[in-house]
Write a protein that holds these residues in place. Structure first.
Motif, PDB file in Angstrom:
ATOM      1  N   ASP A   1      60.982  53.118  58.766  1.00  0.00           N
ATOM      2  CA  ASP A   1      60.593  54.395  59.370  1.00  0.00           C
ATOM      3  C   ASP A   1      60.060  55.347  58.303  1.00  0.00           C
ATOM      4  O   ASP A   1      60.353  56.549  58.326  1.00  0.00           O
ATOM      5  CB  ASP A   1      61.784  55.024  60.098  1.00  0.00           C
TER       6      ASP A   1
ATOM      7  N   SER B   1      64.844  59.451  53.491  1.00  0.00           N
ATOM      8  CA  SER B   1      63.491  59.738  53.959  1.00  0.00           C
ATOM      9  C   SER B   1      62.656  60.372  52.848  1.00  0.00           C
ATOM     10  O   SER B   1      61.449  60.114  52.734  1.00  0.00           O
ATOM     11  CB  SER B   1      63.531  60.656  55.190  1.00  0.00           C
TER      12      SER B   1
ATOM     13  N   ALA C   1      54.842  55.037  58.678  1.00  0.00           N
ATOM     14  CA  ALA C   1      55.252  54.793  60.063  1.00  0.00           C
ATOM     15  C   ALA C   1      54.804  55.900  61.005  1.00  0.00           C
ATOM     16  O   ALA C   1      54.343  55.629  62.117  1.00  0.00           O
ATOM     17  CB  ALA C   1      56.771  54.619  60.145  1.00  0.00           C
TER      18      ALA C   1
ATOM     19  N   LYS D   1      66.314  51.653  56.473  1.00  0.00           N
ATOM     20  CA  LYS D   1      65.359  51.880  57.554  1.00  0.00           C
ATOM     21  C   LYS D   1      64.515  53.123  57.285  1.00  0.00           C
ATOM     22  O   LYS D   1      63.309  53.125  57.549  1.00  0.00           O
ATOM     23  CB  LYS D   1      66.088  52.022  58.894  1.00  0.00           C
ATOM     24  N   SER D   2      65.129  54.183  56.764  1.00  0.00           N
ATOM     25  CA  SER D   2      64.391  55.419  56.511  1.00  0.00           C
ATOM     26  C   SER D   2      63.385  55.256  55.379  1.00  0.00           C
ATOM     27  O   SER D   2      62.329  55.896  55.393  1.00  0.00           O
ATOM     28  CB  SER D   2      65.377  56.549  56.166  1.00  0.00           C
TER      29      SER D   2
END
Length: 243
Positions: free
Chosen positions: A15, A153, A20, A10-11
């Motif tokens: 996201d 991230s 995002a 997801k990171s």
């Protein structure tokens, strides 16, 4: 384990810091003209995020949150230092960036010279501070997940700047309309890439559907258990009649 894998993907894709929430756009646009410089800066961002996010998690858990100072004694249980979050996070980031700069200059002068001014500029890259603030707002429960979030991230930001650098090197030889040359076509490509990255959101919907189906089944079971039987209804009617 499943929670770590879900947070990791997801990171990176859903996201993503650039596509995002549009963080770190200054460095993303300025350093994405060559793939070589994009790789160097992206690797430095991964390293800094992997260190600063866990460090700031520890600061948040044991110093900044309301009641986090209970480990020092019961008299400190009512202390709330959350107003110092920005100052502490920025201080941690600046310290780590300076440390990275010193280490790179000492052990790899060629890499230090190739990165130039962009290495110290990581300290003012809003994607770095955004990683720590998102970690705090999402209330990541464990240090392991904080390390996972920092690395993933950073990888997401690295993939974004690497992809746009590769594309910008190719479009130099393309017949781009004059009004769109430079930042114009870069913004258009960034928007299209953002749509592509957000489409990865469908990767994680299967688990949500299973959880929703399970919750619905449990609700049905509760309703069935609470529904009176035929004998109970007849007994209640007989009781009312006798009264």
């Amino acid at each position: 384990m499943l929670e770590h894998i879900e947070l990791f993907f997801k990171s990176i894709f859903i996201d993503n810091m650039v596509f995002a929430v549009f963080l770190g756009m200054c460095s993303y646009l300025a350093v994405s003209k060559k793939v070589s410089t994009a790789i160097g800066l992206g690797a430095a961002v991964i390293f800094v995020l992997a260190i600063t996010v866990p460090l700031n998690w520890l600061l948040d858990q044991y110093i900044l949150q309301p009641g986090a100072l209970t480990w020092m004694g019961d008299e400190y249980a009512d202390f709330d230092l959350s107003f110092l979050s920005f100052i502490m996070f920025i201080a941690t980031i600046a310290t780590m960036v300076q440390l990275v700069e010193i280490v790179v200059e000492k052990f790899s002068p060629s890499l230090y010279n190739s990165l130039g001014i962009f290495l110290p500029l990581i300290a003012v890259n809003c994607a770095i501070l955004g990683g720590s603030l998102f970690m705090q707002s999402r209330e990541i429960p464990t240090l392991g997940l904080a390390i996972n979030y920092g690395i993933s991230s950073g990888i997401g930001w690295f993939l974004a700047i690497l992809a746009i650098a590769a594309i910008r090197e190719k479009i130099r030889y393309s017949n781009v309309p004059a009004p769109l040359r430079g930042l114009g076509i870069t913004f258009i490509i960034t928007g299209l890439m953002g749509i592509g990255f957000l489409s990865f959101g469908g990767m994680l919907t299967g688990g949500d559907e299973k959880a929703a189906a399970k919750a619905e089944a449990q609700t049905v079971e509760v309703k069935v258990e609470n529904t009176p039987t035929k004998e109970q209804v007849e007994l209640a009617n007989n009781t009312k009649t006798n009264e």
